[in-house]
Design a protein around this motif. Structure first.
Motif, PDB file in Angstrom:
ATOM      1  N   THR A 161      -2.552 -19.687   0.272  1.00 17.92           N
ATOM      2  CA  THR A 161      -1.373 -19.607  -0.582  1.00 17.92           C
ATOM      3  C   THR A 161      -1.839 -19.646  -2.027  1.00 17.92           C
ATOM      4  OG1 THR A 161      -0.989 -21.999  -0.696  1.00 17.92           O
ATOM      5  CG2 THR A 161       0.107 -20.784   1.086  1.00 17.92           C
ATOM      6  N   ILE A 162      -1.064 -19.006  -2.880  1.00 17.47           N
ATOM      7  CA  ILE A 162      -1.309 -19.020  -4.314  1.00 17.47           C
ATOM      8  C   ILE A 162      -0.089 -19.664  -4.960  1.00 17.47           C
ATOM      9  CG2 ILE A 162      -1.675 -17.610  -6.367  1.00 17.47           C
ATOM     10  CD1 ILE A 162      -2.994 -15.513  -4.560  1.00 17.47           C
ATOM     11  N   VAL A 163      -0.316 -20.701  -5.746  1.00 21.48           N
ATOM     12  CA  VAL A 163       0.795 -21.351  -6.435  1.00 21.48           C
ATOM     13  C   VAL A 163       1.124 -20.546  -7.686  1.00 21.48           C
ATOM     14  CG1 VAL A 163       1.693 -23.481  -7.433  1.00 21.48           C
ATOM     15  CG2 VAL A 163       0.026 -23.583  -5.571  1.00 21.48           C
ATOM     16  N   GLU A 164       2.356 -20.078  -7.761  1.00 20.69           N
ATOM     17  CA  GLU A 164       2.787 -19.206  -8.856  1.00 20.69           C
ATOM     18  C   GLU A 164       3.746 -19.937  -9.787  1.00 20.69           C
ATOM     19  OE1 GLU A 164       2.829 -15.259  -5.937  1.00 20.69           O
ATOM     20  OE2 GLU A 164       4.552 -15.728  -7.185  1.00 20.69           O
ATOM     21  N   ARG A 165       3.570 -19.710 -11.085  1.00 21.09           N
ATOM     22  CA  ARG A 165       4.525 -20.249 -12.060  1.00 21.09           C
ATOM     23  C   ARG A 165       5.500 -19.151 -12.466  1.00 21.09           C
ATOM     24  NH1 ARG A 165       2.421 -22.315 -17.789  1.00 21.09           N
ATOM     25  NH2 ARG A 165       2.300 -20.056 -18.085  1.00 21.09           N
ATOM     26  N   HIS A 166       6.783 -19.463 -12.340  1.00 21.98           N
ATOM     27  CA  HIS A 166       7.843 -18.551 -12.740  1.00 21.98           C
ATOM     28  C   HIS A 166       8.864 -19.321 -13.570  1.00 21.98           C
ATOM     29  CE1 HIS A 166       6.604 -15.221 -10.064  1.00 21.98           C
ATOM     30  NE2 HIS A 166       6.188 -16.197  -9.260  1.00 21.98           N
ATOM     31  N   LYS A 167       9.863 -18.600 -14.090  1.00 21.83           N
ATOM     32  CA  LYS A 167      10.964 -19.241 -14.798  1.00 21.83           C
ATOM     33  C   LYS A 167      12.183 -19.307 -13.895  1.00 21.83           C
ATOM     34  CE  LYS A 167       9.921 -18.315 -19.666  1.00 21.83           C
ATOM     35  NZ  LYS A 167      10.423 -17.681 -20.922  1.00 21.83           N
ATOM     36  N   ASP A 168      12.819 -20.458 -13.870  1.00 23.55           N
ATOM     37  CA  ASP A 168      14.048 -20.603 -13.122  1.00 23.55           C
ATOM     38  C   ASP A 168      15.110 -19.674 -13.697  1.00 23.55           C
ATOM     39  OD1 ASP A 168      16.877 -22.077 -12.819  1.00 23.55           O
ATOM     40  OD2 ASP A 168      15.588 -22.640 -11.135  1.00 23.55           O
ATOM     41  N   ALA A 169      15.797 -18.948 -12.822  1.00 25.47           N
ATOM     42  CA  ALA A 169      16.764 -17.943 -13.271  1.00 25.47           C
ATOM     43  C   ALA A 169      17.898 -18.551 -14.082  1.00 25.47           C
ATOM     44  CB  ALA A 169      17.324 -17.185 -12.073  1.00 25.47           C
ATOM     45  N   GLU A 170      18.267 -19.785 -13.782  1.00 27.69           N
ATOM     46  CA  GLU A 170      19.394 -20.411 -14.473  1.00 27.69           C
ATOM     47  C   GLU A 170      18.953 -21.274 -15.654  1.00 27.69           C
ATOM     48  OE1 GLU A 170      21.751 -22.503 -11.656  1.00 27.69           O
ATOM     49  OE2 GLU A 170      22.300 -20.700 -10.519  1.00 27.69           O
ATOM     50  N   THR A 171      17.988 -22.151 -15.420  1.00 31.30           N
ATOM     51  CA  THR A 171      17.610 -23.102 -16.474  1.00 31.30           C
ATOM     52  C   THR A 171      16.553 -22.547 -17.414  1.00 31.30           C
ATOM     53  OG1 THR A 171      15.820 -24.101 -15.174  1.00 31.30           O
ATOM     54  CG2 THR A 171      18.060 -24.960 -14.851  1.00 31.30           C
ATOM     55  N   LYS A 172      15.853 -21.491 -16.978  1.00 34.36           N
ATOM     56  CA  LYS A 172      14.742 -20.900 -17.730  1.00 34.36           C
ATOM     57  C   LYS A 172      13.536 -21.839 -17.832  1.00 34.36           C
ATOM     58  CE  LYS A 172      17.446 -17.418 -18.382  1.00 34.36           C
ATOM     59  NZ  LYS A 172      17.313 -16.226 -17.498  1.00 34.36           N
ATOM     60  N   GLU A 173      13.588 -22.944 -17.097  1.00 35.96           N
ATOM     61  CA  GLU A 173      12.469 -23.878 -17.075  1.00 35.96           C
ATOM     62  C   GLU A 173      11.397 -23.354 -16.114  1.00 35.96           C
ATOM     63  OE1 GLU A 173      11.976 -26.760 -18.833  1.00 35.96           O
ATOM     64  OE2 GLU A 173      13.745 -26.114 -19.961  1.00 35.96           O
ATOM     65  N   PRO A 174      10.125 -23.676 -16.375  1.00 35.07           N
ATOM     66  CA  PRO A 174       9.072 -23.231 -15.458  1.00 35.07           C
ATOM     67  C   PRO A 174       9.179 -23.919 -14.096  1.00 35.07           C
ATOM     68  CG  PRO A 174       8.172 -24.692 -17.140  1.00 35.07           C
ATOM     69  CD  PRO A 174       9.579 -24.394 -17.534  1.00 35.07           C
ATOM     70  N   ILE A 175       8.987 -23.154 -13.052  1.00 29.89           N
ATOM     71  CA  ILE A 175       8.975 -23.693 -11.700  1.00 29.89           C
ATOM     72  C   ILE A 175       7.728 -23.187 -10.988  1.00 29.89           C
ATOM     73  CG2 ILE A 175      11.477 -23.925 -11.470  1.00 29.89           C
ATOM     74  CD1 ILE A 175      11.461 -21.279  -9.894  1.00 29.89           C
ATOM     75  N   LEU A 176       7.262 -23.947 -10.011  1.00 29.11           N
ATOM     76  CA  LEU A 176       6.096 -23.566  -9.225  1.00 29.11           C
ATOM     77  C   LEU A 176       6.537 -23.252  -7.801  1.00 29.11           C
ATOM     78  CD1 LEU A 176       3.541 -26.302 -10.363  1.00 29.11           C
ATOM     79  CD2 LEU A 176       3.852 -23.991 -11.289  1.00 29.11           C
ATOM     80  N   ILE A 177       6.064 -22.124  -7.287  1.00 28.35           N
ATOM     81  CA  ILE A 177       6.345 -21.765  -5.902  1.00 28.35           C
ATOM     82  C   ILE A 177       5.029 -21.470  -5.194  1.00 28.35           C
ATOM     83  CG2 ILE A 177       8.664 -20.907  -6.383  1.00 28.35           C
ATOM     84  CD1 ILE A 177       7.571 -18.079  -6.277  1.00 28.35           C
ATOM     85  N   ASN A 178       5.007 -21.741  -3.908  1.00 29.26           N
ATOM     86  CA  ASN A 178       3.804 -21.631  -3.097  1.00 29.26           C
ATOM     87  C   ASN A 178       3.947 -20.395  -2.200  1.00 29.26           C
ATOM     88  OD1 ASN A 178       1.322 -22.476  -2.103  1.00 29.26           O
ATOM     89  ND2 ASN A 178       2.224 -23.810  -0.553  1.00 29.26           N
ATOM     90  N   VAL A 179       3.116 -19.384  -2.425  1.00 28.96           N
ATOM     91  CA  VAL A 179       3.345 -18.067  -1.820  1.00 28.96           C
ATOM     92  C   VAL A 179       2.129 -17.610  -1.008  1.00 28.96           C
ATOM     93  CG1 VAL A 179       3.951 -15.660  -2.259  1.00 28.96           C
ATOM     94  CG2 VAL A 179       4.869 -17.459  -3.725  1.00 28.96           C
TER      95      VAL A 179
END
Length: 255
Positions: free
Chosen positions: A87-105
């Protein structure tokens, strides 16, 4: 005739926050797997960064996810091998808060470098008869009580569960876990990476009984899966309209 797949399970030791070094070591293993005739190479969960979400630099490293995904795509094409880069942990922006979030893909990359599958990690299943699971597990994942009655309780859980999954789902299971540094006497990494199939159990002599970094290349004969289904008829039962345990697959209506 049932197909055969040559699969490399790469029990990488993920050095914390050493993203480039971890990629370089993974690439070495993948190149060796391709030279050994493997059709598919599978890495463990969090293999690029390890898992240190509280480290202030962790999020920035995860922001580089696309760079390394593209490196794996290029490597797959260059070496003519399919790759599941753990898995690669990806940093994205939350669609609503625009805060950075991490997802495991988890990704499945074919031997032409194309992405055939992307899954935000819960489990990863390929086709009907081959299941892939990646993990960064340690021997202390078990409870204090479990370890008090059996120091190998977590290892027993992994060994038993992976084999059980092959029978209860009539499939081959490719289980790849992180390993400890070679020669480390106090590593807490579980390792035990393997390919499990009905009738035979665990395959992968270099890693299935080891907690150290290493690689096994397994020649998987899918006839074992076909014969298991012919004998136990698990999938046939699941496909029946009168299959009883529908609560697992459908939401019950309120009474």
């Amino acid at each position: 005739m049932a197909p055969r797949h040559k699969i490399a399970v790469i029990q990488l030791h993920p050095k914390p926050m050493r993203i480039e070094a971890n990629y370089a070591k993974a690439a070495q293993f993948i190149k060796a797997a391709a030279e050994g005739g493997a059709h598919l190479a599978v890495l463990p969960e969090y293999h690029l960064t390890n898992w240190l979400p509280d480290d202030p630099k962790f999020s920035d490293l995860c922001g580089q996810w696309e760079i390394y995904l593209n490196k794996y795509r290029a490597l797959a094409k260059e070496r003519n091998i399919c790759i599941v880069p753990g898995t690669i942990v990806e940093r994205h922006k939350d669609a609503e808060t625009k805060e950075p979030i991490l997802i495991n893909v988890a990704y499945f990359i074919d031997n032409n470098g194309e992405i055939l599958g992307r899954y935000q990690k819960k489990n990863l299943c390929l086709g009907k008869a081959l299941a892939l699971t990646t993990r960064k597990g340690t021997l202390s994942d078990c409870s204090a009580y479990g370890l008090s009655v059996n120091p190998r309780a977590e290892a027993l859980f992994l060994e038993s569960t992976v084999t059980a999954r092959t029978f209860e789902n009539t499939c081959a299971v490719v289980f790849v876990n992180a390993g400890g540094a070679i020669g480390s006497s106090n590593s807490n990494y579980a390792g035990l990476s393997r390919v499990a199939v009905p009738f035979l159990g665990a395959l992968g002599d270099e890693t299935k009984d080891s907690s150290e970094e290493g690689m096994s290349i397994v020649d998987l004969d899918m006839r074992h899966v076909e014969e298991a289904e012919a004998n136990y008829k698990v999938r046939e039962d699941l496909a029946r309209e009168d299959w009883y345990y529908t609560y697992r697959h459908a939401k019950q209506e309120k009474l």
